[in-house]
Design a protein around this motif. Sequence first.
Motif, PDB file in Angstrom:
ATOM      1  N   TYR A  21       0.838  -1.197   0.000  1.00 49.98           N
ATOM      2  CA  TYR A  21       0.000   0.000   0.000  1.00 49.98           C
ATOM      3  C   TYR A  21       0.878   1.253   0.000  1.00 49.98           C
ATOM      4  CZ  TYR A  21      -3.293   3.574   1.530  1.00 49.98           C
ATOM      5  OH  TYR A  21      -4.051   4.709   1.623  1.00 49.98           O
ATOM      6  N   ASN A  24       2.320   1.947  -3.373  1.00 47.69           N
ATOM      7  CA  ASN A  24       1.328   2.536  -4.276  1.00 47.69           C
ATOM      8  C   ASN A  24       1.135   4.022  -3.987  1.00 47.69           C
ATOM      9  OD1 ASN A  24       0.886   0.051  -5.496  1.00 47.69           O
ATOM     10  ND2 ASN A  24      -0.848  -0.465  -4.181  1.00 47.69           N
ATOM     11  N   LYS A  98     -13.405  -3.524   0.830  1.00 45.77           N
ATOM     12  CA  LYS A  98     -12.592  -2.349   0.542  1.00 45.77           C
ATOM     13  C   LYS A  98     -11.196  -2.490   1.154  1.00 45.77           C
ATOM     14  CE  LYS A  98     -16.182   1.104  -0.230  1.00 45.77           C
ATOM     15  NZ  LYS A  98     -16.686   2.444   0.131  1.00 45.77           N
ATOM     16  N   MET A 101      -9.071  -4.286  -1.152  1.00 47.75           N
ATOM     17  CA  MET A 101      -8.700  -3.496  -2.324  1.00 47.75           C
ATOM     18  C   MET A 101      -7.584  -2.497  -2.040  1.00 47.75           C
ATOM     19  SD  MET A 101     -10.202  -4.273  -5.123  1.00 47.75           S
ATOM     20  CE  MET A 101      -9.982  -2.754  -6.044  1.00 47.75           C
ATOM     21  N   LEU A 102      -7.166  -2.366  -0.782  1.00 47.55           N
ATOM     22  CA  LEU A 102      -6.181  -1.350  -0.423  1.00 47.55           C
ATOM     23  C   LEU A 102      -4.890  -1.453  -1.213  1.00 47.55           C
ATOM     24  CD1 LEU A 102      -6.390  -0.922   3.457  1.00 47.55           C
ATOM     25  CD2 LEU A 102      -6.838   0.794   1.713  1.00 47.55           C
ATOM     26  N   SER A 104      -4.426  -2.398  -4.188  1.00 50.76           N
ATOM     27  CA  SER A 104      -4.559  -2.141  -5.615  1.00 50.76           C
ATOM     28  C   SER A 104      -4.094  -0.721  -5.913  1.00 50.76           C
ATOM     29  CB  SER A 104      -6.024  -2.299  -6.049  1.00 50.76           C
ATOM     30  OG  SER A 104      -6.228  -1.746  -7.334  1.00 50.76           O
ATOM     31  N   GLN A 106      -5.247   1.183  -7.943  1.00 53.11           N
ATOM     32  CA  GLN A 106      -6.431   1.983  -8.197  1.00 53.11           C
ATOM     33  C   GLN A 106      -7.262   2.210  -6.933  1.00 53.11           C
ATOM     34  OE1 GLN A 106      -5.756  -0.821 -10.357  1.00 53.11           O
ATOM     35  NE2 GLN A 106      -4.615   0.640 -11.602  1.00 53.11           N
ATOM     36  N   SER A 107      -6.745   1.797  -5.789  1.00 58.81           N
ATOM     37  CA  SER A 107      -7.476   1.948  -4.536  1.00 58.81           C
ATOM     38  C   SER A 107      -7.858   3.406  -4.310  1.00 58.81           C
ATOM     39  CB  SER A 107      -6.628   1.459  -3.368  1.00 58.81           C
ATOM     40  OG  SER A 107      -7.164   1.896  -2.144  1.00 58.81           O
ATOM     41  N   GLU A 108      -9.131   3.652  -4.034  1.00 59.30           N
ATOM     42  CA  GLU A 108      -9.590   5.019  -3.812  1.00 59.30           C
ATOM     43  C   GLU A 108      -8.923   5.644  -2.593  1.00 59.30           C
ATOM     44  OE1 GLU A 108     -13.856   4.766  -2.007  1.00 59.30           O
ATOM     45  OE2 GLU A 108     -13.558   2.967  -3.230  1.00 59.30           O
ATOM     46  N   TYR A 109      -8.547   4.809  -1.632  1.00 57.64           N
ATOM     47  CA  TYR A 109      -7.899   5.325  -0.435  1.00 57.64           C
ATOM     48  C   TYR A 109      -6.439   5.686  -0.708  1.00 57.64           C
ATOM     49  CZ  TYR A 109     -12.057   3.771   1.994  1.00 57.64           C
ATOM     50  OH  TYR A 109     -13.367   3.619   2.385  1.00 57.64           O
TER      51      TYR A 109
END
Length: 294
Positions: A21, A24, A98, A101-102, A104, A106-109
């Motif tokens: 994370y 990213n 969610k 998905m962290l 990724s 493309q994670s919104e966070y």
Amino acid sequence: YCINGDNNMSTQITTAFVEQYKSNVLHLAQQKGSRLRNAVRVEMVTGKNAFFERIGSTAAEKRTSRHSDTPRMDTPHSRRRVSLDDYDWADLIDQEDKVRMLISPQSEYAIAGANAMGRAMDTAIIDAATGTAYSGVAGGTSVSLPSAQKVAHGGTDLSVGKLRSAKKILDAAEVDPDEERFLVCSAEQIDALLNETEVTSSDFNTIKTLVQGEIDTFMGFKFIRSERLNTDSTPSRQVLAFAKSAIGLAIGSDISTKISERADKNYATQVFLSMTIGATRIEEEKMVEIACNE
């Protein structure tokens, strides 16, 4: 990361999960979050205060006789102090899908956190560009941007004439022509260039492609759009024209990441980002402020 059991079971936050994370976020922060980080001089530092060292110019001495003494040139040294500040960002995630998905890209966070940190970094750089700098051995002498480094608004927005004036100031100061130069302005200023009645056809065509995003450079300046520029008391927008080494960004701690479970928040997953940075103007001669009436 590791998923234990079915969807009703918790997600285990491993070190590898956090590191992915963080990777990213750092990538997003450098490539998308901050628009100005790559336009300034960046140094990793330690402590709450740091210094950017400066070395002045000297002149060669003409030899007037054979076997003469070797001349000694006292190269001028000076420094600029920068104070570092801490920045934090955090959010809570309730839904387990969610959390998965962290990691990724493309994670919104990851995107939200990186953008928030990037905006804070850009604001620090913009404020330092035209703000008070501090010089001296202990960094106790305040230095303002001289009026000679400013292009007056003249009741107009950004124009080709003002760009020429900024370029002339940098050239007259013998700023290395091979060093990257940047022009930071808002969408308003880019649009204003197109509305000039005195723009030549070649300039108009170049500016048109600049507005359309087909090119990013005009008159030796790489254009960077920012809607975070300051205004003065007029008020006029403070557009920035500078060489890369004009501003220093000191990073005490680049973006660090913590992902943990919060028992006090019904065991929601908290995403926490922090960084420690500061910025200062290093050389006035390489910085030009262009006042623009919008």
